[in-house]
Design a protein around this motif. Structure first.
Motif, PDB file in Angstrom:
ATOM      1  N   LEU A 182     -51.050-105.024  47.086  1.00 53.79           N
ATOM      2  CA  LEU A 182     -51.296-103.698  47.936  1.00 53.79           C
ATOM      3  C   LEU A 182     -50.883-102.411  47.002  1.00 53.79           C
ATOM      4  CD1 LEU A 182     -49.892-105.151  51.151  1.00 53.79           C
ATOM      5  CD2 LEU A 182     -52.136-104.833  50.576  1.00 53.79           C
ATOM      6  N   ASP A 183     -50.791-102.766  45.878  1.00 54.00           N
ATOM      7  CA  ASP A 183     -50.338-101.521  44.866  1.00 54.00           C
ATOM      8  C   ASP A 183     -48.888-100.821  45.373  1.00 54.00           C
ATOM      9  OD1 ASP A 183     -52.504-101.904  43.420  1.00 54.00           O
ATOM     10  OD2 ASP A 183     -53.746-100.442  44.180  1.00 54.00           O
ATOM     11  N   ILE A 184     -48.279-101.611  45.942  1.00 52.64           N
ATOM     12  CA  ILE A 184     -46.869-101.114  46.454  1.00 52.64           C
ATOM     13  C   ILE A 184     -45.830-101.733  45.511  1.00 52.64           C
ATOM     14  CG2 ILE A 184     -45.069-101.193  48.421  1.00 52.64           C
ATOM     15  CD1 ILE A 184     -47.388-101.076  50.235  1.00 52.64           C
ATOM     16  N   THR A 185     -45.238-101.122  44.596  1.00 51.36           N
ATOM     17  CA  THR A 185     -44.152-101.708  43.601  1.00 51.36           C
ATOM     18  C   THR A 185     -42.981-101.129  43.933  1.00 51.36           C
ATOM     19  OG1 THR A 185     -45.858-100.863  41.835  1.00 51.36           O
ATOM     20  CG2 THR A 185     -43.537-101.224  41.208  1.00 51.36           C
ATOM     21  N   ILE A 186     -42.258-102.401  44.092  1.00 53.00           N
ATOM     22  CA  ILE A 186     -40.808-102.411  44.559  1.00 53.00           C
ATOM     23  C   ILE A 186     -39.798-102.605  43.375  1.00 53.00           C
ATOM     24  CG2 ILE A 186     -38.881-103.497  46.120  1.00 53.00           C
ATOM     25  CD1 ILE A 186     -41.154-104.296  48.010  1.00 53.00           C
ATOM     26  N   CYS A 187     -38.984-101.828  43.273  1.00 58.45           N
ATOM     27  CA  CYS A 187     -38.208-102.085  42.098  1.00 58.45           C
ATOM     28  C   CYS A 187     -36.651-102.414  42.769  1.00 58.45           C
ATOM     29  CB  CYS A 187     -37.902-100.733  41.310  1.00 58.45           C
ATOM     30  SG  CYS A 187     -39.198-100.053  40.548  1.00 58.45           S
ATOM     31  N   GLU A 188     -36.268-103.580  42.272  1.00 60.33           N
ATOM     32  CA  GLU A 188     -35.003-104.059  43.027  1.00 60.33           C
ATOM     33  C   GLU A 188     -33.839-103.820  42.038  1.00 60.33           C
ATOM     34  OE1 GLU A 188     -33.068-108.238  44.149  1.00 60.33           O
ATOM     35  OE2 GLU A 188     -34.806-108.418  42.854  1.00 60.33           O
ATOM     36  N   ALA A 189     -32.876-103.128  42.677  1.00 60.12           N
ATOM     37  CA  ALA A 189     -31.501-102.662  42.123  1.00 60.12           C
ATOM     38  C   ALA A 189     -30.431-103.298  42.525  1.00 60.12           C
ATOM     39  CB  ALA A 189     -31.348-101.147  42.503  1.00 60.12           C
ATOM     40  N   TYR A 190     -29.232-102.983  41.892  1.00 59.56           N
ATOM     41  CA  TYR A 190     -27.929-103.756  42.261  1.00 59.56           C
ATOM     42  C   TYR A 190     -26.944-102.928  42.063  1.00 59.56           C
ATOM     43  CZ  TYR A 190     -24.201-107.297  41.095  1.00 59.56           C
ATOM     44  OH  TYR A 190     -22.970-107.616  40.994  1.00 59.56           O
ATOM     45  N   GLY A 191     -25.918-102.949  42.841  1.00 65.03           N
ATOM     46  CA  GLY A 191     -24.771-102.260  42.582  1.00 65.03           C
ATOM     47  C   GLY A 191     -23.794-102.870  43.979  1.00 65.03           C
ATOM     48  N   MET A 192     -22.488-101.967  43.966  1.00 65.12           N
ATOM     49  CA  MET A 192     -21.561-102.441  44.929  1.00 65.12           C
ATOM     50  C   MET A 192     -20.864-101.110  45.285  1.00 65.12           C
ATOM     51  SD  MET A 192     -19.776-105.563  42.670  1.00 65.12           S
ATOM     52  CE  MET A 192     -18.614-105.868  44.268  1.00 65.12           C
ATOM     53  N   SER A 193     -20.038-101.183  46.525  1.00 64.54           N
ATOM     54  CA  SER A 193     -19.235-100.151  46.937  1.00 64.54           C
ATOM     55  C   SER A 193     -18.363 -99.683  45.755  1.00 64.54           C
ATOM     56  CB  SER A 193     -18.552-100.435  48.373  1.00 64.54           C
ATOM     57  OG  SER A 193     -19.384-100.708  49.398  1.00 64.54           O
ATOM     58  N   GLU A 194     -18.018-100.652  45.185  1.00 65.39           N
ATOM     59  CA  GLU A 194     -16.868-100.324  44.292  1.00 65.39           C
ATOM     60  C   GLU A 194     -17.270 -99.808  43.022  1.00 65.39           C
ATOM     61  OE1 GLU A 194     -15.455-103.903  46.938  1.00 65.39           O
ATOM     62  OE2 GLU A 194     -17.273-103.126  46.055  1.00 65.39           O
ATOM     63  N   HIS A 248     -23.420 -97.105  54.173  1.00 63.69           N
ATOM     64  CA  HIS A 248     -23.411 -97.920  52.951  1.00 63.69           C
ATOM     65  C   HIS A 248     -23.708 -97.262  51.956  1.00 63.69           C
ATOM     66  CE1 HIS A 248     -25.521-100.887  50.721  1.00 63.69           C
ATOM     67  NE2 HIS A 248     -25.241-101.941  51.316  1.00 63.69           N
ATOM     68  N   ILE A 249     -22.986 -97.600  50.781  1.00 56.26           N
ATOM     69  CA  ILE A 249     -22.717 -96.933  49.396  1.00 56.26           C
ATOM     70  C   ILE A 249     -24.294 -96.712  49.038  1.00 56.26           C
ATOM     71  CG2 ILE A 249     -22.356 -98.937  48.212  1.00 56.26           C
ATOM     72  CD1 ILE A 249     -21.002 -95.521  47.598  1.00 56.26           C
ATOM     73  N   ALA A 250     -25.387 -97.356  48.854  1.00 60.81           N
ATOM     74  CA  ALA A 250     -26.542 -97.571  48.338  1.00 60.81           C
ATOM     75  C   ALA A 250     -27.156 -96.244  48.985  1.00 60.81           C
ATOM     76  CB  ALA A 250     -27.088 -98.564  48.347  1.00 60.81           C
ATOM     77  N   GLU A 251     -27.351 -96.308  50.440  1.00 59.77           N
ATOM     78  CA  GLU A 251     -27.983 -95.117  51.201  1.00 59.77           C
ATOM     79  C   GLU A 251     -27.331 -93.674  50.816  1.00 59.77           C
ATOM     80  OE1 GLU A 251     -31.126 -93.634  54.245  1.00 59.77           O
ATOM     81  OE2 GLU A 251     -30.669 -95.486  52.890  1.00 59.77           O
ATOM     82  N   ARG A 252     -25.979 -93.989  50.977  1.00 58.60           N
ATOM     83  CA  ARG A 252     -25.285 -92.473  50.661  1.00 58.60           C
ATOM     84  C   ARG A 252     -25.269 -91.830  49.264  1.00 58.60           C
ATOM     85  NH1 ARG A 252     -18.798 -91.681  51.611  1.00 58.60           N
ATOM     86  NH2 ARG A 252     -18.767 -89.697  51.967  1.00 58.60           N
ATOM     87  N   MET A 253     -25.516 -92.996  48.190  1.00 55.78           N
ATOM     88  CA  MET A 253     -25.732 -92.354  46.756  1.00 55.78           C
ATOM     89  C   MET A 253     -27.124 -91.898  46.548  1.00 55.78           C
ATOM     90  SD  MET A 253     -22.620 -92.234  46.041  1.00 55.78           S
ATOM     91  CE  MET A 253     -23.108 -91.512  44.354  1.00 55.78           C
ATOM     92  N   LEU A 254     -28.116 -92.914  46.827  1.00 54.38           N
ATOM     93  CA  LEU A 254     -29.319 -92.416  46.745  1.00 54.38           C
ATOM     94  C   LEU A 254     -30.087 -91.485  47.601  1.00 54.38           C
ATOM     95  CD1 LEU A 254     -31.971 -93.041  44.935  1.00 54.38           C
ATOM     96  CD2 LEU A 254     -32.893 -94.519  46.736  1.00 54.38           C
ATOM     97  N   VAL A 255     -29.853 -91.470  48.625  1.00 59.05           N
ATOM     98  CA  VAL A 255     -30.433 -90.699  49.546  1.00 59.05           C
ATOM     99  C   VAL A 255     -29.470 -89.515  49.870  1.00 59.05           C
ATOM    100  CG1 VAL A 255     -31.168 -90.334  51.913  1.00 59.05           C
ATOM    101  CG2 VAL A 255     -31.577 -92.545  50.923  1.00 59.05           C
ATOM    102  N   GLU A 256     -28.340 -89.264  49.985  1.00 58.64           N
ATOM    103  CA  GLU A 256     -27.752 -88.220  50.647  1.00 58.64           C
ATOM    104  C   GLU A 256     -27.345 -87.406  48.924  1.00 58.64           C
ATOM    105  OE1 GLU A 256     -23.332 -86.529  51.992  1.00 58.64           O
ATOM    106  OE2 GLU A 256     -23.752 -88.550  51.704  1.00 58.64           O
ATOM    107  N   MET A 257     -26.770 -88.193  48.341  1.00 61.60           N
ATOM    108  CA  MET A 257     -26.431 -87.574  46.898  1.00 61.60           C
ATOM    109  C   MET A 257     -27.648 -87.350  45.989  1.00 61.60           C
ATOM    110  SD  MET A 257     -23.428 -86.807  47.109  1.00 61.60           S
ATOM    111  CE  MET A 257     -22.200 -87.269  48.386  1.00 61.60           C
ATOM    112  N   GLY A 258     -28.442 -88.066  45.879  1.00 59.89           N
ATOM    113  CA  GLY A 258     -29.897 -87.946  45.152  1.00 59.89           C
ATOM    114  C   GLY A 258     -30.573 -86.965  45.756  1.00 59.89           C
ATOM    115  N   ALA A 259     -30.681 -86.552  46.873  1.00 59.18           N
ATOM    116  CA  ALA A 259     -31.242 -85.364  47.588  1.00 59.18           C
ATOM    117  C   ALA A 259     -30.340 -83.821  47.102  1.00 59.18           C
ATOM    118  CB  ALA A 259     -31.483 -85.273  49.127  1.00 59.18           C
ATOM    119  N   LEU A 260     -29.214 -84.337  47.348  1.00 54.46           N
ATOM    120  CA  LEU A 260     -28.458 -82.891  46.830  1.00 54.46           C
ATOM    121  C   LEU A 260     -28.418 -82.784  45.494  1.00 54.46           C
ATOM    122  CD1 LEU A 260     -25.048 -83.652  48.875  1.00 54.46           C
ATOM    123  CD2 LEU A 260     -26.447 -81.572  49.000  1.00 54.46           C
ATOM    124  N   TYR A 261     -28.204 -83.258  44.527  1.00 49.56           N
ATOM    125  CA  TYR A 261     -28.575 -83.262  43.089  1.00 49.56           C
ATOM    126  C   TYR A 261     -29.699 -82.833  42.648  1.00 49.56           C
ATOM    127  CZ  TYR A 261     -23.537 -84.125  42.472  1.00 49.56           C
ATOM    128  OH  TYR A 261     -22.067 -84.097  42.340  1.00 49.56           O
TER     129      TYR A 261
END
Length: 551
Positions: free
Chosen positions: A328-340, A219-232
């Motif tokens: 519960l002091d857990i702040t969730i930030c909603e985001a949006y994007g596509m594979s494209e 999935h593009i979101a996991e790949r960009m945020l987790v894999e690429m985020g950690a790499l960069y």
């Protein structure tokens, strides 16, 4: 904004392979034990994989697939494929044999890395005869070349191969919500652009942060945020052992950055309420000296005690659910994007956030709403096109470079985007009135007994809601029905007469990826669900008095 010089993921890896040689990059949970791979150890494995791929004498640009759930060797395989000038083709680990066959044939893949899978005995039937399969060392699979056999005759590559930004990096197949998957082609420029600018924007994601990976890397979101985020940013990634062990793995690692989809947030909420029912939780949160303790304990048990940036994406999340977590002091930030567009479109920041929206545009991103209400997005992360489908590419990317998202939306005065539905999901009742189901589904999702919901009503007098229900607290049927009737009445009070939901149908069968009612990214397959109930709708709607029907 002034452009930043881009470097490829490989260059970032080479940098940290040298600078952080003995620090942990990847953590893999196996049999309740954590295996640590330093940047140096990871590099040795990647370079050995790359040498083994080169030994096959594939020309530059050869497609190589990855069929596996998330694990350390998934990331290694992806980087090894880049290091050889080949193109990665990630596949969802839950897809069926026929979809595997389609994607591998369509992409012309020559090699497939096979890893952590639950149903390889069924999926292997979809591997074309001309595709060689190699299994990961920790997850050996039958009818695959053994990892050691594949790598034993080669020595790790010494040179640091650097691809051009214009080179194709990957072909990402969509989850197939409305038909056969489409191959989204991205070059290294778009893959590099997204994490580079994301990390510039989100200055609180820094070196030595801890990412947690369990949403599928295909999935593009996991790949960009987790894999690429950690790499960069030079961070570490911990991989969950299994879905069942995610809660314990989260507690073990206490990540600082965490991404989940709405269904996961609902399941986590149900898990919390199973241990601490809502009435008792409400009472405890009102007691000053206990409130902070309860919040801290809940966050620790959920594995979110040290999380500083928590994201929800892939599908709309109910406002009521975000507000529940905020208590519960857990702040969730909603985001949006596509594979494209490499999931690089919009996001709520901690400092600029509006609940109920997907946030403001990412840097250097242009957004507008078309005459029919469709969201159009333009930036340097837009795909090169759909593989082997020029017609669909022209249909999706406008002449002036805007990506047609297929989503309807509204932009407020502060630039925050609110998704109001999908263009193709809008249906017409027999009264000739149009209904957008997505906003109604979000409102119905307020009920704690609704896990997923799909509002249908094409050519009907009134829409009905198909529901996949959840019952963590063991409530009896009358209690569930009473709650659903109350929720439906509250939702209907806000709707126009032609939009009002006439009935809620509680489906007997769960909606899962395995039975084809959800995509690998946990989105409901609306068309398949409608077809499944088509012959029952007339009977359900004839009974005007019953508002809740158990299938």
């Amino acid at each position: 904004m002034k452009e930043i010089p881009l470097i490829t993921p490989l260059q970032k890896f080479y940098q940290y392979e040298k600078e952080k040689a003995n620090q942990t990059f990847l953590r893999q949970a196996i049999n309740d034990q954590w295996i640590h791979y330093s940047w140096k150890e990871t590099g040795e494995i990647i370079r050995t994989m790359a040498a083994a791929i080169q030994a096959q004498n594939y020309p530059k640009g050869t497609k190589i697939a990855i069929l596996s759930a998330n694990c350390a060797h998934w990331i290694m395989a992806d980087l090894a494929i880049m290091m050889t000038g080949c193109i990665s083709v990630p596949l969802y680990p839950t897809i069926t044999a026929d979809i595997i066959d389609y994607c591998l044939e369509h992409s012309e893949s020559k090699l497939c890395f096979v890893g952590k899978l639950d149903k390889w005995h069924e999926q292997k039937q979809g591997i074309p005869k001309n595709v060689t399969c190699v299994s990961f060392p920790d997850y050996p699979q039958e009818d695959c070349i053994d990892w050691n056999a594949f790598t034993k005759k080669v020595k790790p590559l010494k040179q640091n191969y650097i691809p051009d930004l214009d080179d194709i990096c990957t072909i990402i197949y969509t989850s197939g919500t409305t038909g056969k998957p489409k191959g989204v082609v991205h070059n290294f420029e778009s893959i590099a652009y997204a994490p580079t600018w994301l990390l510039k924007e989100l200055e609180y994601i820094i070196e030595n942060d801890r990412f947690f990976s369990f949403l599928q890397l295909a999935h593009i979101a996991e790949r960009m945020l987790v894999e690429m985020g950690a790499l960069y940013c030079g961070a570490s990634i911990s991989f969950a052992e299994s879905i069942e062990k995610v809660p314990q793995n989260l507690k073990d690692t206490q990540p600082t950055v965490f991404l989940a989809v709405p269904l996961i947030w609902t399941r986590m909420q149900n898990s919390i309420l199973a241990r601490l029912p809502q009435e008792r939780l409400n009472m405890l949160l009102k007691i000053p000296f206990l409130s902070d303790l309860i919040k801290r304990k809940v966050k620790e048990n959920a594995g979110l005690s040290q999380c500083k940036y928590i994201i929800s994406g892939a599908a709309p999340i109910p406002v009521s659910l975000i507000e529940w977590y905020e208590k519960l002091d857990i702040t969730i930030c909603e985001a949006y994007g596509m594979s494209e567009n490499c999931a690089f479109s919009h996001g709520n920041r901690l400092e600029f956030r509006k609940v109920g929206t997907v946030g403001q545009p990412m840097p250097n991103t242009q957004v507008k709403i078309s005459d029919v209400g469709e969201i159009l997005v333009k930036n340097k992360c837009t795909m090169q096109g759909y593989y082997k489908d020029e017609a669909k590419t022209k249909e999706t990317i406008t002449e002036d470079g805007y990506l047609r998202t297929g989503d309807k939306g509204e932009i407020d005065v502060d630039g925050f985007l609110k998704i109001t539905g999908r263009i193709k999901e809008i249906f017409k009742t027999d009264k000739g009135k149009y209904v957008a189901p997505a906003p109604i589904e979000l409102e119905l999702s307020k009920s704690p007994y609704i896990a997923q919901v799909c509002v249908v009503g094409a050519n009907m007098k009134q829409p009905i809601a198909l529901v996949n229900y959840t019952n963590e607290n063991g409530a009896d049927n009358p209690t569930i029905e009473a709650d659903l009737i109350t929720t439906m009445s509250e939702v209907n009070s806000k709707l126009s007469s032609h939009e009002k939901v006439a009935k809620i149908i509680i489906m007997k069968e769960d909606w899962t990826v395995e039975n084809g009612l959800m995509t690998p990214t946990l989105k409901v397959k609306r068309n398949e669900l409608e077809q499944k109930v088509a012959d029952k709708v007339a009977t359900w709607t004839q009974d005007r008095d019953t508002r809740i029907i158990w299938e």
